[in-house]
Write a protein that holds these residues in place. Structure first.
Motif, mmCIF file in Angstrom:
data_model
loop_
_atom_site.group_PDB
_atom_site.id
_atom_site.type_symbol
_atom_site.label_atom_id
_atom_site.label_comp_id
_atom_site.label_asym_id
_atom_site.label_seq_id
_atom_site.Cartn_x
_atom_site.Cartn_y
_atom_site.Cartn_z
ATOM 1 N N GLU A 1 0.817 -1.217 0.000
ATOM 2 C CA GLU A 1 0.000 0.000 0.000
ATOM 3 C C GLU A 1 0.849 1.263 0.000
ATOM 4 O OE1 GLU A 1 -3.378 0.021 2.770
ATOM 5 O OE2 GLU A 1 -2.805 -2.036 3.293
ATOM 6 N N THR A 2 2.069 1.164 0.523
ATOM 7 C CA THR A 2 2.935 2.332 0.559
ATOM 8 C C THR A 2 3.359 2.711 -0.858
ATOM 9 O OG1 THR A 2 3.780 1.636 2.718
ATOM 10 C CG2 THR A 2 5.062 3.280 1.524
ATOM 11 N N GLN A 3 3.272 4.000 -1.166
ATOM 12 C CA GLN A 3 3.635 4.486 -2.498
ATOM 13 C C GLN A 3 4.983 5.219 -2.431
ATOM 14 O OE1 GLN A 3 0.421 6.600 -4.583
ATOM 15 N NE2 GLN A 3 -1.024 5.722 -3.117
ATOM 16 N N TYR A 4 5.833 4.902 -3.399
ATOM 17 C CA TYR A 4 7.141 5.535 -3.504
ATOM 18 C C TYR A 4 7.205 6.295 -4.821
ATOM 19 C CZ TYR A 4 8.130 2.063 0.095
ATOM 20 O OH TYR A 4 8.089 1.291 1.231
ATOM 21 N N HIS A 5 7.367 7.600 -4.731
ATOM 22 C CA HIS A 5 7.364 8.432 -5.932
ATOM 23 C C HIS A 5 8.794 8.817 -6.298
ATOM 24 C CE1 HIS A 5 2.995 8.850 -5.705
ATOM 25 N NE2 HIS A 5 3.156 9.009 -4.405
ATOM 26 N N CYS A 6 9.272 8.295 -7.419
ATOM 27 C CA CYS A 6 10.605 8.612 -7.923
ATOM 28 C C CYS A 6 10.541 8.557 -9.457
ATOM 29 C CB CYS A 6 11.637 7.629 -7.392
ATOM 30 S SG CYS A 6 13.346 8.094 -7.692
ATOM 31 N N PRO A 7 10.504 9.686 -10.143
ATOM 32 C CA PRO A 7 10.708 11.055 -9.669
ATOM 33 C C PRO A 7 9.747 11.440 -8.535
ATOM 34 C CG PRO A 7 10.660 10.982 -12.072
ATOM 35 C CD PRO A 7 10.217 9.647 -11.600
ATOM 36 N N SER A 8 10.244 12.290 -7.667
ATOM 37 C CA SER A 8 9.532 12.638 -6.442
ATOM 38 C C SER A 8 8.280 13.469 -6.670
ATOM 39 C CB SER A 8 10.470 13.405 -5.502
ATOM 40 O OG SER A 8 10.828 14.656 -6.074
ATOM 41 N N GLY A 9 8.256 14.210 -7.784
ATOM 42 C CA GLY A 9 7.142 15.117 -8.012
ATOM 43 C C GLY A 9 7.313 16.447 -7.301
ATOM 44 N N LEU A 10 8.429 16.627 -6.609
ATOM 45 C CA LEU A 10 8.709 17.897 -5.941
ATOM 46 C C LEU A 10 9.197 18.922 -6.963
ATOM 47 C CD1 LEU A 10 10.747 16.534 -2.886
ATOM 48 C CD2 LEU A 10 8.329 17.207 -2.890
ATOM 49 N N PRO A 11 9.039 20.206 -6.679
ATOM 50 C CA PRO A 11 9.614 21.222 -7.561
ATOM 51 C C PRO A 11 11.111 20.984 -7.714
ATOM 52 C CG PRO A 11 8.138 22.242 -5.969
ATOM 53 C CD PRO A 11 8.284 20.805 -5.559
ATOM 54 N N GLU A 12 11.637 21.248 -8.896
ATOM 55 C CA GLU A 12 13.046 20.960 -9.181
ATOM 56 C C GLU A 12 13.985 21.639 -8.187
ATOM 57 O OE1 GLU A 12 16.297 21.438 -12.826
ATOM 58 O OE2 GLU A 12 14.150 21.696 -13.221
ATOM 59 N N ALA A 13 13.718 22.885 -7.863
ATOM 60 C CA ALA A 13 14.585 23.620 -6.937
ATOM 61 C C ALA A 13 14.545 22.986 -5.541
ATOM 62 C CB ALA A 13 14.154 25.083 -6.858
ATOM 63 N N GLU A 14 13.389 22.489 -5.163
ATOM 64 C CA GLU A 14 13.236 21.862 -3.848
ATOM 65 C C GLU A 14 14.024 20.549 -3.787
ATOM 66 O OE1 GLU A 14 9.297 20.378 -1.723
ATOM 67 O OE2 GLU A 14 9.372 22.568 -1.829
ATOM 68 N N GLU A 15 13.951 19.775 -4.852
ATOM 69 C CA GLU A 15 14.691 18.516 -4.899
ATOM 70 C C GLU A 15 16.193 18.790 -4.865
ATOM 71 O OE1 GLU A 15 15.184 14.251 -7.075
ATOM 72 O OE2 GLU A 15 13.257 15.229 -6.830
ATOM 73 N N ARG A 16 16.648 19.776 -5.607
ATOM 74 C CA ARG A 16 18.080 20.112 -5.619
ATOM 75 C C ARG A 16 18.563 20.535 -4.233
ATOM 76 N NH1 ARG A 16 17.216 22.939 -10.559
ATOM 77 N NH2 ARG A 16 17.372 24.891 -9.403
ATOM 78 N N GLU A 17 17.739 21.298 -3.509
ATOM 79 C CA GLU A 17 18.115 21.746 -2.175
ATOM 80 C C GLU A 17 18.203 20.561 -1.207
ATOM 81 O OE1 GLU A 17 18.990 24.241 1.152
ATOM 82 O OE2 GLU A 17 19.392 24.231 -0.989
ATOM 83 N N ILE A 18 17.274 19.632 -1.334
ATOM 84 C CA ILE A 18 17.318 18.431 -0.490
ATOM 85 C C ILE A 18 18.590 17.647 -0.782
ATOM 86 C CG2 ILE A 18 16.242 16.172 -0.089
ATOM 87 C CD1 ILE A 18 13.522 17.618 -0.543
ATOM 88 N N GLN A 19 18.915 17.480 -2.053
ATOM 89 C CA GLN A 19 20.134 16.751 -2.417
ATOM 90 C C GLN A 19 21.375 17.458 -1.887
ATOM 91 O OE1 GLN A 19 19.266 16.642 -6.686
ATOM 92 N NE2 GLN A 19 19.157 14.402 -6.589
#
Length: 323
Positions: free
Chosen positions: A228-246
């Protein structure tokens, strides 16, 4: 990807099982890694440290180890120290980084000292688990809050506490796994994870995975056994947000002195989209539900390629001097 001569690895031990609470997960990870390495022509063999002495690695001629152990005595610097003494290169972080990352409180202290964002917390040591002490914790951390063992993984012993009345029971539950209990501010928002490969300046983040568990409850069952758990990859987050997390994750990884690979877990606060580091896993799961393989696949690296890549990077903190 550069071709790797797997024959140069020699005889390889896949360390799996062990004696921690995460033994069942480790066996699943190890079996997956072993199958992958064998499929690529590696001379790989299963090795369970809870059933055999580590000295047998030396007497049986093993040239390097893939550590698929999780938790105590596998991810906390213990087995890494033994392999250092045996002079057998191993995958993942060295002794100090493994020990620090295993201790969530020490990890937070390093990150806070360097200005990285992590939820507010309070550590309850042995003798501080009584009702009087536990009941006052929400006064500083707010409610709800998270209670978990300071040194454990796979969501063992974790409780989300909605009110004062649940604190004592939650702390007692966490203390079954570790006498040091971590009480942590709850961050409402998206749960994400981000793997890292490499070391130092060469460390790079893989794609971020956004996790959606039923009712927001990403516990042991939903990590390893639920579909039931869903894993989103690509995350669907804004590109700038994903880059900041990385960026934050790679910095967190480097500060702890990690090498080889790791995976950071974070929460993104819904109110202002601020990411908060929760922990760093230095021997992440490699099961069919595991997240590093999912992220690597999104980056174009198969499970088998990932296992070989990690094994190729096996090393020692203090390699013997060359004559």
């Amino acid at each position: 990807m550069t071709a790797i001569d797997v024959k140069s690895f020699g005889k390889v031990a896949v360390l799996m099982g062990g004696d921690s609470a995460e033994r069942p997960v480790s066996l699943m990870s190890g079996e997956g890694v072993l199958k992958a390495l064998l499929s690529q022509g590696v001379d790989a063999h299963a090795f369970d440290p809870s059933e055999r002495g580590l000295h047998e690695l030396k007497t049986e001629g093993f040239a390097r180890c893939f550590i698929a152990l999780h938790g105590r005595h596998g991810e906390d610097g213990s087995v890494q120290g033994a392999l250092e003494l045996l002079g057998i290169p191993y995958t993942g972080s060295g002794v100090m980084a493994s020990a620090v990352a295993m201790d969530k409180v020490m990890t937070k202290r390093v990150w806070i000292a360097e200005g990285l964002p992590t939820p507010k917390f309070r550590r309850l040591r042995r003798g501080e688990h009584g009702r009087e002490v536990t009941r006052e914790v929400p006064d500083t951390l707010g409610l709800p809050l998270i209670v978990k063992p300071a040194r454990e993984g796979s969501s063992f012993g974790v409780t989300k506490v909605p009110g004062y009345s649940g604190m004592h029971e939650a702390v007692a539950f966490a203390a079954q796994f570790d006498p040091d209990v971590l009480c942590e501010e709850f961050i409402e928002g998206d749960e994400v994870t981000c793997p890292v490969l490499g070391e130092g300046d060469a460390a790079v983040a893989l794609p971020v995975i956004r996790i959606q568990a039923p009712d927001g409850k990403y516990d042991f069952e939903h990590k390893y056994h639920s579909d039931e758990t869903q894993y989103h990859c690509p995350s669907g987050l804004p590109e700038a947000e994903e880059r900041e997390i990385q960026r934050i994750v790679v910095e967190a990884y480097r500060l702890l002195g990690c090498r080889g690979w790791g995976r950071a877990d974070l929460m993104i606060r819904a109110s202002d989209r601020q990411p908060f580091l929760l922990e760093m896993n230095t021997s992440p799961g490699m099961t069919g539900h595991s997240l590093v393989p999912r992220s690597a696949q999104a980056a174009g690296m198969s499970y088998e390629q990932l296992c070989v890549h990690l094994l190729a990077g096996a090393s020692l903190d203090n390699p013997p001097a060359k004559a």
